[in-house]
Design an enzyme around this catalytic site. Structure first.
Site, PDB file in Angstrom:
ATOM      1  N   ASN A   7     -37.306   2.140   9.606  1.00  0.00           N
ATOM      2  CA  ASN A   7     -37.771   3.279   8.825  1.00  0.00           C
ATOM      3  C   ASN A   7     -38.257   2.722   7.486  1.00  0.00           C
ATOM      4  OD1 ASN A   7     -37.826   5.401   6.850  1.00  0.00           O
ATOM      5  ND2 ASN A   7     -36.596   6.682   8.189  1.00  0.00           N
ATOM      6  N   GLU A  34     -41.157   7.243   9.387  1.00  0.00           N
ATOM      7  CA  GLU A  34     -41.351   7.794   8.040  1.00  0.00           C
ATOM      8  C   GLU A  34     -42.502   7.076   7.325  1.00  0.00           C
ATOM      9  OE1 GLU A  34     -38.517   9.784   4.612  1.00  0.00           O
ATOM     10  OE2 GLU A  34     -37.624   8.357   6.008  1.00  0.00           O
ATOM     11  N   ASP A 147     -35.182   6.182  14.057  1.00  0.00           N
ATOM     12  CA  ASP A 147     -34.223   6.807  13.159  1.00  0.00           C
ATOM     13  C   ASP A 147     -33.768   8.112  13.811  1.00  0.00           C
ATOM     14  OD1 ASP A 147     -32.822   8.086  11.171  1.00  0.00           O
ATOM     15  OD2 ASP A 147     -34.367   7.884   9.635  1.00  0.00           O
ATOM     16  N   ASN A 149     -31.121   9.846  12.866  1.00  0.00           N
ATOM     17  CA  ASN A 149     -30.454  10.701  11.888  1.00  0.00           C
ATOM     18  C   ASN A 149     -29.134  11.252  12.418  1.00  0.00           C
ATOM     19  OD1 ASN A 149     -31.670  10.882   9.276  1.00  0.00           O
ATOM     20  ND2 ASN A 149     -33.457  11.846  10.204  1.00  0.00           N
ATOM     21  N   ASP A 218     -29.973   4.310  12.621  1.00  0.00           N
ATOM     22  CA  ASP A 218     -31.115   3.764  13.343  1.00  0.00           C
ATOM     23  C   ASP A 218     -30.597   3.102  14.618  1.00  0.00           C
ATOM     24  OD1 ASP A 218     -33.383   3.938  11.120  1.00  0.00           O
ATOM     25  OD2 ASP A 218     -31.539   3.230  10.170  1.00  0.00           O
ATOM     26  N   ASP A 247     -34.779   2.419   1.983  1.00  0.00           N
ATOM     27  CA  ASP A 247     -33.328   2.627   2.010  1.00  0.00           C
ATOM     28  C   ASP A 247     -32.748   2.316   3.387  1.00  0.00           C
ATOM     29  OD1 ASP A 247     -34.699   4.814   2.990  1.00  0.00           O
ATOM     30  OD2 ASP A 247     -33.735   6.278   1.674  1.00  0.00           O
ATOM     31  N   HIS A 248     -33.592   1.970   4.349  1.00  0.00           N
ATOM     32  CA  HIS A 248     -33.172   1.489   5.657  1.00  0.00           C
ATOM     33  C   HIS A 248     -33.436  -0.011   5.759  1.00  0.00           C
ATOM     34  CE1 HIS A 248     -33.100   5.537   7.797  1.00  0.00           C
ATOM     35  NE2 HIS A 248     -33.727   5.825   6.673  1.00  0.00           N
TER      36      HIS A 248
END
Length: 273
Positions: A7, A34, A147, A149, A218, A247-248
Site C-alpha cells: 500500500n 491506495e 490491504d 484492512n 496487508d 505508513d505500510h
C-alpha cells in the site's frame, strides 16, 4: 519467484520510495494499493523505465490498485469486483502474470463502525468471498494480495483491547476473514510464522513505528496449488523508516518452481503450509 503487496499511500507522492524499493528488492510481481491517482495521472513511464510492465485501475484522490510484473506485461482478466454494478470505487484488479492469476485488492476501511461505511465494508467482503470461491473452483493457481484492512487475530495488533470497536478489528470483520480463508486459502505470512508478532502498518502518529505499535492488515492468500510452492514470507519493515515513506511496508512471499511442487505433491513429499 518473489511476489509482494504494498500500500503505497499515494503513488506519485511516494514514487521515489517505490522505485528505490523496486530496485533493491527486485520483486517479480507487485500488487499496489491506495494509488490516489486518476487513470491518466499514474506514473507509467517511470515504472516501465524501472523494468516493470504494469496495469492499473486509478481513481482521483482515493483508492486505486495496480499490478506490476518484472520484464513482462500483466494480462488483465478483471477490473472491479463483481456483484455490485453500482460500485464505482477502484479497489480490485486481476491479471494473469508469470503463471499465476493475481488478484490485487484494497478492501474498504469501514470506519466509523457501526454505520454505512461499515455496512459497505461487510458487503464488499461478501462479494470478495463469492469471487474467491469461484477462483478456487476454477482450479487455477491464484494469489489474492493487498490491504485487507483487517487484523485477523490478537497477535496481529498491538494492544488489542484498544481496537475492539474499530472497523478493522470488530468481530464481524474478523469472522469474514476467517470464513474467506476457510474456503481453502493459505494466509502465507501466518502459515510460515504462526506465533510471531509481525506488523505491516504503523501509523504516522505517536511515534508508532519507533515504538513498533503496528498492525498486520496487508495479507497474501494462496490457493492450494500455490501454497505447495511457498518457501518464504516476510515484511520489508525497514522501508517504513525511509524518508517520505508510506505508513505500510511491503509484504512479500517467495515461491518455488511450479513443476517441482507438482512432482513433490504426487510423491507425497511436498511441504504442507
Amino acid at each position: 519467484m518473489k511476489l509482494a503487496t504494498f500500500n503505497v499511500n499515494g503513488v506519485n507522492g511516494r514514487l521515489s520510495v517505490l522505485l528505490r524499493w523496486l530496485g533493491e528488492a527486485a520483486p517479480d510481481v507487485v500488487c499496489l494499493q491506495e494509488l490516489k491517482a486518476s487513470q491518466d495521472k499514474f506514473p507509467e513511464g517511470p515504472i516501465r523505465d524501472a523494468g516493470y510492465g504494469v496495469i492499473w485501475h486509478g481513481e482521483k484522490s482515493w483508492n486505486g490498485v495496480a499490478i506490476l510484473a518484472r520484464g513482462v506485461d500483466p494480462v488483465e482478466t478483471r477490473r472491479g469486483l463483481p456483484g455490485d454494478p453500482e460500485d464505482s470505487q477502484s479497489r480490485y484488479i486481476e491479471a494473469a502474470v508469470k503463471g499465476l492469476l493475481v488478484g490485487c485488492l484494497y478492501l474498504p476501511n469501514g470506519n466509523p463502525a457501526p454505520g454505512p461505511k461499515f455496512d459497505f465494508k461487510l458487503q464488499w467482503f461478501d462479494r470478495l468471498a463469492a469471487h474467491a470461491q469461484e477462483l478456487l473452483a476454477s482450479g487455477a493457481p491464484v494469489v489474492l494480495a493487498g490491504d485487507f484492512n483487517v487484523m485477523p487475530t490478537e497477535l496481529d495488533v498491538y494492544k488489542p483491547e484498544r481496537w475492539v470497536d474499530d472497523a478493522l478489528f470488530r468481530p464481524e470483520v474478523r469472522d469474514a476473514y476467517r470464513r474467506l480463508v476457510a474456503q481453502g486459502w493459505t494466509d502465507a505470512l501466518r502459515a510460515l510464522h504462526p506465533k510471531e508478532r509481525i506488523y505491516t502498518f504503523w501509523d504516522y502518529f505517536r511515534n508508532a513505528y519507533g515504538r513498533d505499535a503496528g498492525l498486520r492488515i496487508d495479507h497474501i492468500l494462496l490457493s492450494p496449488a500455490v501454497a505447495l510452492r511457498l518457501k518464504a514470507a516476510g515484511v520489508d519493515r525497514y522501508v517504513r523508516g525511509w524518508e517520505k515513506a508510506s505508513d505500510h511496508a511491503p509484504t512479500w512471499i517467495e515461491l518455488g518452481d511450479a513443476s517441482k511442487a507438482v512432482r513433490g505433491s504426487r510423491a507425497g513429499t511436498a511441504k504442507r503450509v
